[in-house]
Design a protein around this motif. Structure first.
Motif, PDB file in Angstrom:
ATOM      1  N   LEU A 113       0.867  -1.282  -0.085  1.00 47.75           N
ATOM      2  CA  LEU A 113       0.229  -0.031  -0.007  1.00 47.75           C
ATOM      3  C   LEU A 113       0.855   1.264   0.005  1.00 47.75           C
ATOM      4  N   HIS A 114       1.919   1.066   0.757  1.00 47.62           N
ATOM      5  CA  HIS A 114       2.986   2.444   0.735  1.00 47.62           C
ATOM      6  C   HIS A 114       3.304   2.671  -0.412  1.00 47.62           C
ATOM      7  N   GLU A 115       3.877   1.668  -1.025  1.00 49.81           N
ATOM      8  CA  GLU A 115       4.522   1.754  -2.543  1.00 49.81           C
ATOM      9  C   GLU A 115       3.283   2.309  -3.557  1.00 49.81           C
ATOM     10  N   ASN A 116       2.129   1.917  -3.523  1.00 51.86           N
ATOM     11  CA  ASN A 116       0.814   2.365  -4.257  1.00 51.86           C
ATOM     12  C   ASN A 116       0.814   3.670  -4.258  1.00 51.86           C
ATOM     13  N   LEU A 117       0.795   4.358  -2.771  1.00 54.80           N
ATOM     14  CA  LEU A 117       0.686   5.571  -2.152  1.00 54.80           C
ATOM     15  C   LEU A 117       1.801   6.499  -3.010  1.00 54.80           C
ATOM     16  N   GLN A 118       3.004   6.018  -2.944  1.00 57.98           N
ATOM     17  CA  GLN A 118       4.182   6.783  -3.600  1.00 57.98           C
ATOM     18  C   GLN A 118       4.074   6.801  -4.972  1.00 57.98           C
ATOM     19  N   PHE A 119       3.521   5.849  -5.709  1.00 62.80           N
ATOM     20  CA  PHE A 119       3.400   5.496  -7.166  1.00 62.80           C
ATOM     21  C   PHE A 119       2.387   6.827  -7.712  1.00 62.80           C
ATOM     22  N   VAL A 120       1.212   6.720  -6.906  1.00 60.51           N
ATOM     23  CA  VAL A 120       0.350   7.906  -7.145  1.00 60.51           C
ATOM     24  C   VAL A 120       1.104   9.424  -7.122  1.00 60.51           C
ATOM     25  N   ASN A 121       1.661   9.379  -5.990  1.00 60.36           N
ATOM     26  CA  ASN A 121       2.330  10.617  -5.542  1.00 60.36           C
ATOM     27  C   ASN A 121       3.294  11.262  -6.791  1.00 60.36           C
TER      28      ASN A 121
ATOM     29  N   TYR B 273      -1.656  14.779  -1.052  1.00 54.51           N
ATOM     30  CA  TYR B 273      -1.299  14.744   0.114  1.00 54.51           C
ATOM     31  C   TYR B 273      -0.807  13.229   0.331  1.00 54.51           C
ATOM     32  N   VAL B 274       0.600  12.926   0.591  1.00 52.50           N
ATOM     33  CA  VAL B 274       0.854  11.515   0.858  1.00 52.50           C
ATOM     34  C   VAL B 274       0.461  11.154   2.409  1.00 52.50           C
ATOM     35  N   PRO B 275      -0.438  10.300   2.334  1.00 53.37           N
ATOM     36  CA  PRO B 275      -1.004  10.021   3.827  1.00 53.37           C
ATOM     37  C   PRO B 275      -0.043   9.314   4.677  1.00 53.37           C
ATOM     38  N   GLU B 276      -0.194   9.648   6.104  1.00 52.66           N
ATOM     39  CA  GLU B 276       0.648   8.907   7.208  1.00 52.66           C
ATOM     40  C   GLU B 276       0.098   7.541   7.431  1.00 52.66           C
ATOM     41  N   GLY B 277      -1.323   7.401   7.055  1.00 55.51           N
ATOM     42  CA  GLY B 277      -2.171   6.200   7.190  1.00 55.51           C
ATOM     43  C   GLY B 277      -3.222   6.095   6.466  1.00 55.51           C
ATOM     44  N   THR B 278      -4.127   5.162   6.575  1.00 54.92           N
ATOM     45  CA  THR B 278      -5.101   4.817   5.607  1.00 54.92           C
ATOM     46  C   THR B 278      -4.599   4.176   4.151  1.00 54.92           C
ATOM     47  N   TYR B 279      -5.536   4.008   3.400  1.00 56.75           N
ATOM     48  CA  TYR B 279      -5.243   3.674   2.042  1.00 56.75           C
ATOM     49  C   TYR B 279      -5.775   4.685   0.956  1.00 56.75           C
TER      50      TYR B 279
END
Length: 388
Positions: A296-304, A317-323
């Motif tokens: 999930l963290h890699e997915n969020l970084q991918f979006v960013n 806004y890259v979240p600190e938590g949640t998906y």
């Protein structure tokens, strides 16, 4: 075992609200669903095994909840988060929101003031207004690219006689994981003015890297006694369809009152599958969860990274938590209704769109799906924006 979160799972016969309700929610079905908060991943194998074993028994009568059920929750929170909370403080609910509604109905009166912090999960607005309580909103503010609480505004509003505060920790949709210091400040204000805290902590396991989840009630005995904490395996292990959550009370009298309500409404029992799935999750799901968090963290970084490189008009806004990825689209110059129409009919992606007036111009993107799906959604977003 090693889990593969890149696998595409066909949910066409899954009776999945995420897919089957697209027509109702968005007016069309040919869009990528990234709105509702569930995952397109199969849950942990030990959970599936426990449910399969229960299925093979072939008898699905009323269930009796063993002591080991709440004990598994207690042991998980002690091991994972350092919160030593007794299973004697725990009660059952069919969901966090149903539990919050019951507590609002029992511990406040029609016309009482309830405060929330916006932007926030849309159900917070709806349940307060639908049950004839007065809604007060304290807007969160952005400081150096991070959403923070406005303590001065919050205190000024609770002075007017607020009875209950719906806290979201970690915060949905913006993904802020409140620090112990932030929670202490807001909790002290609630103690000062006699405001009961009901804390929705359903996303508490979905926290990344250098961020740390702090259970609100773990901060002090005073906070524990003034709060009711709502947790569940549903977001963490993708079990929302089993409809189960755990309510943790710091006040025995309130717990007894709540348990009596469950009894007289005949909703005190788990269903037979949620019973075994929840215990299996908390006893044997950690290996799966740790791998999930990496993905999930890699997915969020991918979006960013994608938006930064390809759609400069948008800001994440890259979240600190949640998906959820929280995406600022205000530079497109659209009204809330225009943004909704644009994302549905031009982008053809179903995003989360309304979390209070403070969310106008933003979209919430659920990244709990294979990365190939995210890439396709982002490509659609880029293509549609390039045509503007």
């Amino acid at each position: 075992m090693k889990y593969n979160f890149n696998t595409i799972t066909d949910r066409s016969n899954n009776f999945a609200a995420k897919y089957d309700e697209l027509g109702v929610k968005f007016g069309r079905e040919d869009i990528i669903p990234m709105w509702i908060a569930d995952m397109d991943f199969k849950t942990a194998e030990p959970i599936i095994d426990a449910m399969r074993e229960r299925l093979d028994q072939g008898i699905f009568g009323y269930v009796s909840r063993p002591d080991s059920y709440f004990e598994s929750v207690s042991q998980w929170y002690k091991k994972r988060h350092g919160w030593d909370v007794s299973s004697d403080c725990m009660s059952h609910s069919h969901g966090v929101i149903p539990g919050m509604v019951m507590m609002m109905q029992e511990f406040t009166e029609p016309g009482d003031k309830i405060i929330i912090q916006s932007p926030v999960y849309n159900e917070f607005f709806e349940i307060v207004e639908d049950h004839k309580r007065e809604l007060l909103v304290s807007s969160l503010k952005v400081v150096n690219g991070r959403y923070e609480m406005d303590y001065e505004d919050f205190e000024n509003k609770v002075k007017s006689g607020v009875k209950m505060f719906f806290l979201c920790n970690p915060h949905n949709p913006i993904g802020t994981v409140w620090t112990k210091e932030e929670l202490k400040k807001i909790g002290d204000i609630c103690i000062k003015y006699g405001v009961q805290v009901v804390s929705d902590e359903i996303h508490c396991e979905l926290v990344y890297k250098n961020n740390k989840y702090t259970p609100f009630a773990s901060i002090s005995k005073e906070f524990f006694e003034n709060s009711i904490t709502c947790v569940a395996p549903s977001k963490t292990f993708n079990l929302a369809g089993l409809q189960t959550s755990i309510i943790i009370f710091g006040n025995k009298e309130q717990k007894d009152t709540y348990d009596h309500l469950l009894q007289i409404n005949d909703i005190k029992r788990n269903n037979c599958f949620s019973l075994v799935a929840t215990e299996a999750a908390y006893r044997h799901g950690e290996e799966w969860l740790d791998q999930l968090l990496e993905y999930l963290h890699e997915n969020l970084q991918f979006v960013n990274n994608y938006i930064e490189s390809n759609i400069p008009k948008l800001k994440t806004y890259v979240p600190e938590g949640t998906y959820f990825s929280w995406i600022d689209c205000r530079e497109l110059g659209m009204t809330a209704e225009e943004l909704k129409e644009f994302t549905i009919n031009e982008v053809k992606v179903g995003f989360g769109l309304w979390y209070g007036k403070e969310s106008e111009g933003f979209i919430r993107m659920n990244v709990a799906c294979p990365r190939s799906v995210i890439e396709e959604a982002l490509n659609r977003l880029k293509t549609a924006i390039d045509k503007l």
